[in-house]
Design a protein around this motif. Structure first.
Motif, PDB file in Angstrom:
ATOM      1  N   TYR A  57      -6.144  -0.844   6.111  1.00  0.00           N
ATOM      2  CA  TYR A  57      -5.272  -0.078   5.816  1.00  0.00           C
ATOM      3  C   TYR A  57      -4.973   0.346   4.287  1.00  0.00           C
ATOM      4  O   TYR A  57      -4.976  -0.352   3.454  1.00  0.00           O
ATOM      5  N   GLY A  58      -5.163   1.676   4.179  1.00  0.00           N
ATOM      6  CA  GLY A  58      -5.280   2.044   2.757  1.00  0.00           C
ATOM      7  C   GLY A  58      -4.569   3.424   2.250  1.00  0.00           C
ATOM      8  O   GLY A  58      -4.018   4.125   3.361  1.00  0.00           O
ATOM      9  N   ALA A  59      -4.198   3.850   1.344  1.00  0.00           N
ATOM     10  CA  ALA A  59      -3.934   5.095   0.735  1.00  0.00           C
ATOM     11  C   ALA A  59      -4.595   5.363  -0.468  1.00  0.00           C
ATOM     12  O   ALA A  59      -4.878   4.776  -1.283  1.00  0.00           O
ATOM     13  N   PHE A  60      -4.878   6.559  -0.537  1.00  0.00           N
ATOM     14  CA  PHE A  60      -5.593   7.376  -1.512  1.00  0.00           C
ATOM     15  C   PHE A  60      -4.743   8.134  -2.373  1.00  0.00           C
ATOM     16  O   PHE A  60      -4.178   9.196  -1.961  1.00  0.00           O
ATOM     17  N   VAL A  61      -4.956   8.270  -3.764  1.00  0.00           N
ATOM     18  CA  VAL A  61      -4.560   9.069  -4.866  1.00  0.00           C
ATOM     19  C   VAL A  61      -5.561   9.421  -5.723  1.00  0.00           C
ATOM     20  O   VAL A  61      -6.412   8.780  -6.122  1.00  0.00           O
ATOM     21  N   VAL A  64       0.763  -1.444  -0.101  1.00  0.00           N
ATOM     22  CA  VAL A  64      -0.020   0.100   0.009  1.00  0.00           C
ATOM     23  C   VAL A  64       0.647   1.157   0.036  1.00  0.00           C
ATOM     24  O   VAL A  64       0.664   2.221  -0.815  1.00  0.00           O
ATOM     25  N   ASP A  65       2.027   1.058   0.736  1.00  0.00           N
ATOM     26  CA  ASP A  65       2.835   2.476   0.984  1.00  0.00           C
ATOM     27  C   ASP A  65       3.476   2.629  -0.596  1.00  0.00           C
ATOM     28  O   ASP A  65       3.590   3.663  -0.832  1.00  0.00           O
ATOM     29  N   ALA A  66       4.043   1.383  -1.283  1.00  0.00           N
ATOM     30  CA  ALA A  66       4.720   1.626  -2.318  1.00  0.00           C
ATOM     31  C   ALA A  66       3.836   2.119  -3.136  1.00  0.00           C
ATOM     32  O   ALA A  66       4.423   2.765  -4.310  1.00  0.00           O
ATOM     33  N   MET A 117      -1.984  12.970  -7.243  1.00  0.00           N
ATOM     34  CA  MET A 117      -2.165  13.965  -6.252  1.00  0.00           C
ATOM     35  C   MET A 117      -2.582  13.222  -5.079  1.00  0.00           C
ATOM     36  O   MET A 117      -3.470  12.124  -5.037  1.00  0.00           O
ATOM     37  N   ASP A 118      -1.866  13.506  -3.815  1.00  0.00           N
ATOM     38  CA  ASP A 118      -2.318  12.862  -2.534  1.00  0.00           C
ATOM     39  C   ASP A 118      -3.762  13.112  -2.041  1.00  0.00           C
ATOM     40  O   ASP A 118      -4.287  14.227  -2.230  1.00  0.00           O
ATOM     41  N   ASP A 119      -4.381  11.999  -1.904  1.00  0.00           N
ATOM     42  CA  ASP A 119      -5.731  12.286  -1.515  1.00  0.00           C
ATOM     43  C   ASP A 119      -6.049  11.461  -0.041  1.00  0.00           C
ATOM     44  O   ASP A 119      -7.255  11.098   0.262  1.00  0.00           O
ATOM     45  N   GLY A 120      -4.886  10.960   0.385  1.00  0.00           N
ATOM     46  CA  GLY A 120      -4.912  10.323   1.757  1.00  0.00           C
ATOM     47  C   GLY A 120      -3.758   9.501   1.873  1.00  0.00           C
ATOM     48  O   GLY A 120      -3.320   8.452   1.300  1.00  0.00           O
ATOM     49  N   LYS A 121      -2.775   9.781   2.715  1.00  0.00           N
ATOM     50  CA  LYS A 121      -1.740   9.125   3.011  1.00  0.00           C
ATOM     51  C   LYS A 121      -1.969   7.672   3.635  1.00  0.00           C
ATOM     52  O   LYS A 121      -2.911   7.422   4.122  1.00  0.00           O
ATOM     53  N   PRO A 122      -1.064   6.779   3.519  1.00  0.00           N
ATOM     54  CA  PRO A 122      -1.039   5.344   3.883  1.00  0.00           C
ATOM     55  C   PRO A 122      -1.449   5.453   5.245  1.00  0.00           C
ATOM     56  O   PRO A 122      -0.726   6.099   6.206  1.00  0.00           O
ATOM     57  N   GLY A 123      -2.341   4.503   5.874  1.00  0.00           N
ATOM     58  CA  GLY A 123      -2.549   4.411   7.176  1.00  0.00           C
ATOM     59  C   GLY A 123      -3.877   3.547   7.493  1.00  0.00           C
ATOM     60  O   GLY A 123      -4.607   3.140   6.500  1.00  0.00           O
ATOM     61  N   LEU A 124      -3.988   3.308   8.812  1.00  0.00           N
ATOM     62  CA  LEU A 124      -5.384   2.654   9.206  1.00  0.00           C
ATOM     63  C   LEU A 124      -6.708   3.537   8.992  1.00  0.00           C
ATOM     64  O   LEU A 124      -6.700   4.725   9.079  1.00  0.00           O
TER      65      LEU A 124
END
Length: 163
Positions: free
Chosen positions: A103-107, A74-76, A87-94
């Motif tokens: 655990y997700g990441a949004f772009v 997810v981080d990668a 564009m970042d729409d939510g950094k990796p995290g719980l």
């Protein structure tokens, strides 16, 4: 439940380059390319298709979540997508509002579609899965090892019988 889906994009070449980079950490790559219609998937088949909208802006953003096998992927994904122009729409995290191990990441992609990589496993799930997989392989290895001496003994017996 879903076999495949298609996302219309303004610039097919730019979007293919973006998704190639963003999805690589998750193990997805281009599997079929018809120029203005490109399919991404794993070793089995394409599941996610991009379709050229020939400069037309997609009517509304479509949220798409891609499965990740672990949190590091997810981080990668997040890092790769940002480097590819997202564009970042939510950094990796719980995101415990969904469940304790979400655990997700949004772009946002090049057309403003919110894309995500998500892992539903606990951090220690990979640690417990590895010993189970190794244990499952041991009986097969033992059987193969047991067959080798038996096969050698049969060959010797046949050779003696021919003499």
């Amino acid at each position: 439940m879903i076999d495949h889906f298609t996302l219309t994009v303004r610039d097919i070449k730019a979007s293919v380059a973006f998704y190639t980079a963003a999805l690589k950490p998750l193990g997805y790559a281009v599997k079929m390319d018809f120029g203005d219609f490109v399919g991404f998937g794993d070793e089995r088949k394409p599941y996610f298709w991009l379709k050229s909208g020939a400069g037309v802006t997609p009517t509304q953003p479509m949220h798409i979540a891609f499965a990740a096998k672990n949190r590091a992927l997810v981080d990668a994904f997040h890092d790769a997508a940002l480097r590819a122009g997202g564009m970042d729409d939510g950094k990796p995290g719980l995101r415990e509002q969904y469940h304790p191990n979400y655990y997700g990441a949004f772009v946002l992609d090049l057309d403003g579609h919110p894309i995500e990589a998500v892992c539903h496993q606990s951090p220690d799930a990979a640690k417990t899965a590895a010993p189970k997989a190794a244990a499952a392989k041991k009986p097969a290895a033992k059987k193969a090892a047991a067959k080798k001496p038996a096969a050698a003994a049969k060959k010797k017996a046949k050779a003696k019988a021919r003499r």
